[in-house]
Scaffold this motif. Structure first.
Motif, mmCIF file in Angstrom:
data_model
loop_
_atom_site.group_PDB
_atom_site.id
_atom_site.type_symbol
_atom_site.label_atom_id
_atom_site.label_comp_id
_atom_site.label_asym_id
_atom_site.label_seq_id
_atom_site.Cartn_x
_atom_site.Cartn_y
_atom_site.Cartn_z
ATOM 1 N N THR A 1 -8.362 -0.129 6.680
ATOM 2 C CA THR A 1 -9.517 0.219 7.523
ATOM 3 C C THR A 1 -9.094 0.408 8.980
ATOM 4 O O THR A 1 -9.652 1.248 9.679
ATOM 5 C CB THR A 1 -10.614 -0.848 7.425
ATOM 6 N N ASN B 1 -3.763 5.095 0.776
ATOM 7 C CA ASN B 1 -4.906 4.180 0.626
ATOM 8 C C ASN B 1 -4.927 3.511 -0.743
ATOM 9 O O ASN B 1 -5.980 3.116 -1.240
ATOM 10 C CB ASN B 1 -6.216 4.916 0.873
ATOM 11 N N ALA C 1 -10.359 2.642 -0.775
ATOM 12 C CA ALA C 1 -9.119 2.025 -1.218
ATOM 13 C C ALA C 1 -9.114 1.976 -2.736
ATOM 14 O O ALA C 1 -10.163 1.859 -3.382
ATOM 15 C CB ALA C 1 -8.960 0.621 -0.648
ATOM 16 N N TRP D 1 -6.599 -4.572 2.860
ATOM 17 C CA TRP D 1 -7.830 -3.832 3.150
ATOM 18 C C TRP D 1 -8.017 -3.688 4.665
ATOM 19 O O TRP D 1 -8.384 -2.615 5.153
ATOM 20 C CB TRP D 1 -9.022 -4.544 2.519
ATOM 21 N N GLU D 2 -7.760 -4.743 5.405
ATOM 22 C CA GLU D 2 -7.878 -4.685 6.862
ATOM 23 C C GLU D 2 -6.874 -3.694 7.441
ATOM 24 O O GLU D 2 -7.176 -2.963 8.396
ATOM 25 C CB GLU D 2 -7.672 -6.073 7.468
ATOM 26 N N THR E 1 0.848 -1.186 0.000
ATOM 27 C CA THR E 1 0.000 0.000 0.000
ATOM 28 C C THR E 1 0.884 1.236 0.000
ATOM 29 O O THR E 1 2.024 1.217 0.485
ATOM 30 C CB THR E 1 -0.925 0.076 1.231
ATOM 31 N N THR F 1 -5.163 -9.250 -0.624
ATOM 32 C CA THR F 1 -6.036 -8.068 -0.689
ATOM 33 C C THR F 1 -6.785 -7.866 0.615
ATOM 34 O O THR F 1 -6.927 -6.734 1.096
ATOM 35 C CB THR F 1 -7.022 -8.208 -1.864
ATOM 36 N N THR F 2 -7.253 -8.946 1.213
ATOM 37 C CA THR F 2 -7.958 -8.850 2.488
ATOM 38 C C THR F 2 -7.041 -8.303 3.578
ATOM 39 O O THR F 2 -7.440 -7.450 4.383
ATOM 40 C CB THR F 2 -8.517 -10.217 2.905
ATOM 41 N N ARG G 1 -12.728 0.990 -4.097
ATOM 42 C CA ARG G 1 -13.704 0.385 -3.187
ATOM 43 C C ARG G 1 -13.945 1.365 -2.046
ATOM 44 O O ARG G 1 -13.005 2.006 -1.561
ATOM 45 C CB ARG G 1 -13.159 -0.934 -2.641
#
Length: 332
Positions: A83, A54, A90, A79-80, A51, A75-76, A121
């Motif tokens: 957040t 964002n 994102a 993303w976590e 990353t 990706t999860t 997203r």
């Protein structure tokens, strides 16, 4: 298998493995990252993702591990991470051939070139930005656009807009929203609004995350330090997003830019716009305004400010810009 953070600057061997996996996946290793994760199978790095703020980027899975659902795992995890640090949006850079995998994870495709796809997203999103533009749309037969960072707003910027007004009945001036300049976003926007307040056919708008932004064209802010190959791909993506997602909303038929003799990245941007717009939207490159045989540029103004050369500043910017600059620097 194990998922772990990669500390590239502290672990040369991990960095080398990361670079190798990216290159094998057809990606260019990009140093502009602030968080990197990897998946290891025994001692081998088989998947990675990064990353920057964002933006999810540099996601790659080894050919030997394509049968596993590692893309979703990476990706999860990213993303976590986003957040948990307060981001509600994102963006992801990926190859067009893998865009569908990210769409299955809830991302929406907003721009694609031959080599790169940009997806998003969260909210506010591109649709929200388009609605903001739609609310500011003016009736026109020939609408033009100028995109500027205005760091600060100069007589050169004003000349560009006034020249555009000679062939357009409405000119949209889109001011870069990214806060990566000497003057912050609100200050630059105020400079443009006040510097063009006498032009009734001009509409000043922010770019949010959708033009010359960390999401679309981060190399723009690196200037001389930018990798020109990376910058070219980002410039194409930025131009494609303008052409397909922004210009149609405002019925823009022509975009105006100044010729660029000094910045390789900006000159490259002009080239990529010309290639992307060809046959679909007119790009007009105008000679730069000169004062005392020297090109008027925001760089020159910033140099004059640092030197305390206010007569030089006054010669290069509108009175409204000078007033704002003095208020920022508390000049006495």
């Amino acid at each position: 298998m194990r998922v772990q953070r990669l500390w590239l600057e502290l672990n040369p061997s991990a960095k080398a493995a990361w670079q190798t996996l990216l290159r094998q996946s057809g990606l260019v290793p990009d140093a502009q990252v602030d968080y990197v994760v990897g998946i290891y199978e025994q001692e081998y790095l088989i998947a990675t993702g990064s990353t920057y703020q964002n933006i999810i980027k540099l996601v790659a899975v080894a050919d030997t591990a394509q049968h596993q659902n590692l893309l979703a795992t990476i990706t999860t995890a990213l993303w976590e991470r986003l957040t948990s640090t307060g981001y509600e949006q994102a963006y992801v850079y990926t190859k067009p051939c893998t865009a569908t995998y990210f769409q299955a994870l809830g991302f929406k495709n907003i721009a694609t070139t031959a080599h790169v796809a940009l997806l998003e997203r969260g909210y506010p999103d591109l649709a929200a930005y388009q609605e903001k533009l739609r609310q500011k749309k003016q009736p026109s037969h020939q609408a033009g656009a100028v995109v500027m960072n205005a760091n600060p707003f100069t007589n050169g910027h004003r000349y560009l807009v006034q020249t555009a007004l000679k062939s357009c009945d409405v000119v949209y001036v889109l001011v870069v929203s990214e806060d990566r300049s000497t003057f912050d976003t609100a200050t630059r926007l105020a400079m443009v609004q006040q510097g063009l307040a006498d032009e009734s056919r001009v509409v000043v708008l922010p770019t949010d995350h959708y033009l010359v932004a960390n999401t679309t064209f981060p190399s723009y802010f690196l200037k001389d330090q930018a990798d020109l190959a990376v910058a070219a791909e980002q410039a194409r993506l930025d131009a494609q997003l303008f052409l397909t997602r922004i210009a149609p909303v405002l019925a823009i038929k022509q975009r105006f830019v100044g010729e660029e003799p000094n910045s390789p990245v900006t000159a490259l941007y002009n080239q990529q716009m010309a290639a992307t717009f060809a046959g679909r939207l007119q790009l007009t490159v105008l000679p730069r305004l000169r004062v005392d045989s020297r090109v008027v540029s925001a760089t020159t103004v910033r140099q004059a400010i640092r030197a305390g050369d206010w007569p030089r500043v006054r010669a290069l910017v509108p009175p409204t810009t000078e007033q704002i600059i003095r208020s920022v620097y508390h000049d006495k």
